[in-house]
Design an enzyme around this catalytic site. Structure first.
Site, mmCIF file in Angstrom:
data_model
loop_
_atom_site.group_PDB
_atom_site.id
_atom_site.type_symbol
_atom_site.label_atom_id
_atom_site.label_comp_id
_atom_site.label_asym_id
_atom_site.label_seq_id
_atom_site.Cartn_x
_atom_site.Cartn_y
_atom_site.Cartn_z
ATOM 1 N N LYS A 126 -54.494 119.479 74.651
ATOM 2 C CA LYS A 126 -54.325 119.609 73.206
ATOM 3 C C LYS A 126 -55.108 118.524 72.474
ATOM 4 O O LYS A 126 -55.663 118.762 71.392
ATOM 5 C CB LYS A 126 -52.838 119.530 72.837
ATOM 6 N N GLU A 136 -48.112 114.871 65.909
ATOM 7 C CA GLU A 136 -48.508 115.682 64.764
ATOM 8 C C GLU A 136 -47.478 115.547 63.648
ATOM 9 O O GLU A 136 -46.275 115.468 63.912
ATOM 10 C CB GLU A 136 -48.599 117.177 65.133
ATOM 11 N N ARG A 157 -55.972 132.405 77.964
ATOM 12 C CA ARG A 157 -55.455 133.450 78.847
ATOM 13 C C ARG A 157 -54.915 134.585 78.003
ATOM 14 O O ARG A 157 -54.888 134.505 76.779
ATOM 15 C CB ARG A 157 -54.322 132.886 79.718
#
Length: 662
Positions: A116, A200, A292
């Site tokens: 990330k 975040e 994916r």
């Protein structure tokens, strides 16, 4: 196109890939663990090979064993499904080195988006909007605490290598940060073998909207519209739909363009998903990219009329994308929910055990069922407890929601507990019906979606008793020599007085006795001081119809010798156990003198010591089971007498872990 494909996965997604391969004439090769030797994906594949023990680390995560099967069977390509090795760069590279096509993105793309932190840095360079925060390399706790202050509270801690809600914590204030960080890192290490995290800014009341993207080896990248995934519990998606009820055409275009830019930034090939956090004002921020196929991809397929697994196969074989962006046309509304073996009333504790009964709705244009188990199979402790995905489609969203409610009403799972009743309440909740739910709503208002142990209304008891009486009377076979004999009747007729029967039902371990007079659909029922006149009752086509005190109703119902499954007029589900007419002696549980393992798992943290004085609800141990952490808490205030568990130990279900002094 490939002639032989190996599916490096299990369960529902393996069955899903096999179905598409079979339609395309591709020979399928399955792999399986010791726990899955009788699994459906093993039976559906053209051939299947064992690869190790029941634990994922001993089987489905063994890239070497899977590649060895691919070599021995002549597989030209490997489809990883989702989870396990689907986003494992090392495995993708090993496939390339072995001359076997990995049906997914290039290893470099997985690398770029697998972290990330690295993904955010890359998106920053390509002007994709980001949530303020920290995604650097310095992972010292003190430094992260400083960055948390700079980011501002509330904030989100996320596992840098994570997904699926693992290693994620919301921190509301500075005093909570250290414990939340340690917990997130511990869970991340267990799930991904990596303790790195990112920070975040927490967006209040956000929506989670993701875009399906697809790229090919010819430089083409497009998006296949969005999926709204805001119905979540503890960061796990519960209901997914498309189109989003929140997006305007302008927002959809802007987010779609950002998703394509994100995919192009990593030279993306194959199916992927770009996920965004969206504020109440419509401002959106890049969250992550899953390299994916997603669990919720069927809703995209149902609105576009496409087979995304077929697209994956064709792209991996070197073909260009079948359609251009301007050719993507959506029609109707699709919704997906997942049926799990879990107990919502016990904090969604995952379940395991044999599926004694499994009833799912029949597939149609409006209902699709993607499953990996059938009745008689066992949900094991080693893997995700999903039983099936239920996908519905209709022209408009209100009709699609009604299709979902009807389909859920037809579902029944006996064996491990399930989340069906929880999903039924979700599908009727105003926040879902009005399309206003945000990602934290379920966690803030979970009590609105749980039934609890509330006693059923008398009308519900009378309806369940009526169904039971009708089912009893079906079993009576009249004597051909005397078809009118009263002794052949199931109405409790006796010489000299009116017949009376007692219907005994139990719900949430509470026994209910309903006295019944009459037969053949006409009854007088009594429960305590309440009474009801039932007339014209019929049980057919999984529904009970009758007049209750003159009011005609039709209620979904299924009944046999052991249970009555009934939905009331408001759609609430009740599953009564049919009890003997004589009373039972209740037994009290062991009470609050011990803490036992609710299921098999591994102890990851022991916080209790002998002699500790603890409060009710205080966390004593943390165990890991079925891909999640469970906090085991004190059932009462008291003093710890003994602790039987140690950190790292694998324990069996019902093992006593902590005892209290009497």
């Amino acid at each position: 196109m490939f002639e032989r494909v190996l599916i490096a996965n299990r369960g529902e997604i393996a069955c899903r890939v096999i179905r598409t391969c079979r339609r395309l004439g591709i020979h399928t090769i399955a792999v399986y663990s010791d726990a899955d030797k009788d699994a459906q994906h093993v039976r559906l594949a053209d051939e299947a090979w064992p690869i190790g023990g029941p634990r994922p680390a001993d089987s489905y995560l063994r890239g070497d064993a899977i590649l060895e099967v691919a070599r021995r069977t002549g597989a030209q390509a490997i489809h990883p499904g989702y989870g396990f090795l689907s986003e494992n760069t090392g495995f993708a590279r090993a496939c390339v080195e072995a001359g076997i096509v990995f049906i997914g993105p290039k290893p470099e793309s997985i690398d770029a988006m697998g972290s990330k932190a690295a993904a955010k840095a890359l998106m920053e360079k390509h002007a994709v909007p980001l949530v303020p925060g920290y995604h650097g390399e310095n992972q010292e706790p003190a430094f992260l605490a400083e960055q948390a202050l700079k980011t501002g509270y509330p904030l989100m801690i996320k596992a840098a290598a994570g997904g699926g809600g693992k290693g994620m914590r919301i921190v509301r204030g500075e005093g909570e940060f250290a414990d939340a960080l340690a917990s997130a890192q511990r869970e991340s290490a267990n799930a991904f073998g990596d303790t790195r995290v990112i920070l975040e800014r927490y967006v209040d009341h956000p929506r989670h909207i993701e875009f399906q993207v697809f790229g090919d080896t010819h430089g083409n990248v497009i998006h296949l519209n969005e999926r709204e995934c805001s119905s979540q519990r503890r960061y796990q998606k519960v209901l997914e739909e498309t189109p989003s009820p929140f997006l305007t055409p302008a927002r959809r275009q802007a987010m779609g363009e950002a998703a394509v830019a994100a995919a192009k930034a990593v030279d993306y090939v194959g199916a992927g998903t770009v996920e965004f956090i969206v504020g109440a004002d419509g401002e959106f921020f890049f969250m992550e990219m899953n390299t994916r196929l997603q669990v919720e991809h069927p809703v995209t397929e149902e609105t576009l009329g496409l087979d995304l697994v077929e697209w994956q196969l064709r792209v991996a074989a070197g073909e260009p994308l079948p359609l251009k962006q301007e050719q993507i046309r959506a029609h109707g509304h699709a919704i997906e929910v997942r049926l799990y073996a879990e107990d919502p009333e016990q904090n969604f504790l995952p379940g395991s055990g044999k599926l004694v009964r499994l009833r799912l709705p029949a597939p149609s244009r409006h209902v699709r069922v993607d499953g990996g188990v059938v009745e008689g199979n066992t949900v094991t402790i080693f893997y995700d407890p999903m039983i099936a995905k239920l996908i519905v489609w209709d022209v408009e969203r209100p009709q699609a929601l009604e299709r979902l409610r009807e389909a859920l009403a037809q579902c029944e799972i006996v064996g491990p507990k399930s989340n069906i009743a929880f999903l039924e309440r979700l599908a009727r909740h105003p926040s879902v019906v009005e399309g206003t739910i945000d990602t934290g709503y379920l966690d803030r208002h979970l009590d609105q979606f749980l039934q609890g142990d509330a006693a059923p209304a008398d009308r519900v008891l009378f309806a369940a008793a009526t169904a039971a009486l009708l089912q009893e009377e079906r079993h009576v076979t009249p004597d051909p020599a005397d078809p009118h004999s009263p002794w052949a009747s199931a109405d409790a007729w006796r010489i000299g007085h009116a017949g009376k029967r007692v219907v005994a039902l139990s719900l949430h371990e509470q026994r209910y006795e309903i006295a019944a007079h009459g037969h053949a659909g006409d009854y007088r029922l009594e429960h305590g001081e309440a009474a009801c006149e039932v007339a014209g009752a019929r049980l057919e086509a999984d529904a009970l119809s009758a007049r209750f005190d003159g009011e005609a109703q039709r209620l979904p119902a299924r009944v046999d010798d052991t249970r009555v499954l009934l939905h009331d007029a408001a759609g609430r589900r009740y599953r009564f156990i049919r009890a003997p007419a004589f009373a039972w002696a209740s037994t009290e549980s062991a009470g609050g003198n011990q803490v036992v393992a609710p299921m098999p798992g591994r102890i990851v943290l022991v916080k209790a010591m002998v002699g500790d004085v603890v409060e009710e609800g205080q966390e004593l141990l943390v165990m890991e089971a079925m891909k999640m952490e469970l906090a085991l808490k004190a059932p009462r205030a008291g003093t710890i007498d003994s602790v039987s568990a140690t950190q790292g130990e694998f324990v069996e279900a019902e093992m006593v872990l902590v005892r209290f002094e009497s």
